[in-house]
Write an enzyme that holds these catalytic residues in place. Sequence first.
Site, mmCIF file in Angstrom:
data_model
loop_
_atom_site.group_PDB
_atom_site.id
_atom_site.type_symbol
_atom_site.label_atom_id
_atom_site.label_comp_id
_atom_site.label_asym_id
_atom_site.label_seq_id
_atom_site.Cartn_x
_atom_site.Cartn_y
_atom_site.Cartn_z
ATOM 1 C CE LYS A 150 41.966 62.236 51.737
ATOM 2 N NZ LYS A 150 41.818 61.565 53.055
ATOM 3 N NE ARG A 204 45.098 67.155 56.583
ATOM 4 C CZ ARG A 204 45.623 66.716 55.438
ATOM 5 N NH1 ARG A 204 44.810 66.157 54.519
ATOM 6 N NH2 ARG A 204 46.904 66.818 55.185
#
Length: 287
Positions: free
Chosen positions: A232, A266
């Site tokens: 991210k 995740r």
Amino acid sequence: MEAKDTPFSTDYTLNFRGKLLSLLHPRVMGILNITPDSFYAGSRVMDEKALLEQASRMLADGADLLDIGGYSTRPGAAEVSEEEERKRVSWAASLLIREFPDALISVDTFRASVAKAGVEAGACMINDVGGGTLDAQMFEMVASLQVPYVLMHMRGTPQTMTGLNQYDDLAKEIIDYFAVTLNKLRQLGVKDIVADPGFGFAKNIQQNYILLNRMRLLKALDVPLLVGISRKSLIWKSLGISPEEAGNGTTVLNTIALDRGASILRVHDVKQTVETVKLWRLTKANA
């Protein structure tokens, strides 16, 4: 100290339609995006061959769960119609169950109808980035389907969330949100709930690091925690690199997340994460 002697138990078990998965040790969830515009190109699988190859690789590398999504939730992502998202998710879930009947498949969606279609096609978990705020029918749908549910914290929509990151006390407000919402879900009869603090969703880069640092506070909720930090922008923007170069940074932050109480990671890169978990566990076992 044994897990049972700690203030908040980590020995959670999720029931996937009769298949029990213990979270006494951290688990790895692999990301499969059935989208053309997810922020990391390596996660996009838009045809049968690519989907099955990627899923096969992830399972062989040790993934405990596969998370399929048909709607990109990156900041400013394009809108996807409900019908199109439902079609993508149903197609992917049915293909994966056909080829990998023992796989545990999660549906990444904030729409109740898509969650229902995914579970009917073979999925056994709902991963809701909207935390029930984007579809008023979601909680009742989860209760009726009786599958594990990932409740994520966010504000607004994927299109508006970047402007909704004003908090007086970030960790406290997230804990308050979870406390209230977990109670609503339990009153509806939802049993297996996982909390996701929502890194990158209505939080700026500095806030993401504050949240990671204070994540232990979320253990007071006494539910398993899922962390989705993989590649991210809090990593690649901080380092001045691209999402494609953010694998090393992901490993660093995932290790910190494990120390802060994450039960599920995740990720895009399953093999590296399974190795991270193994080494982290060895370190803890010899502490």
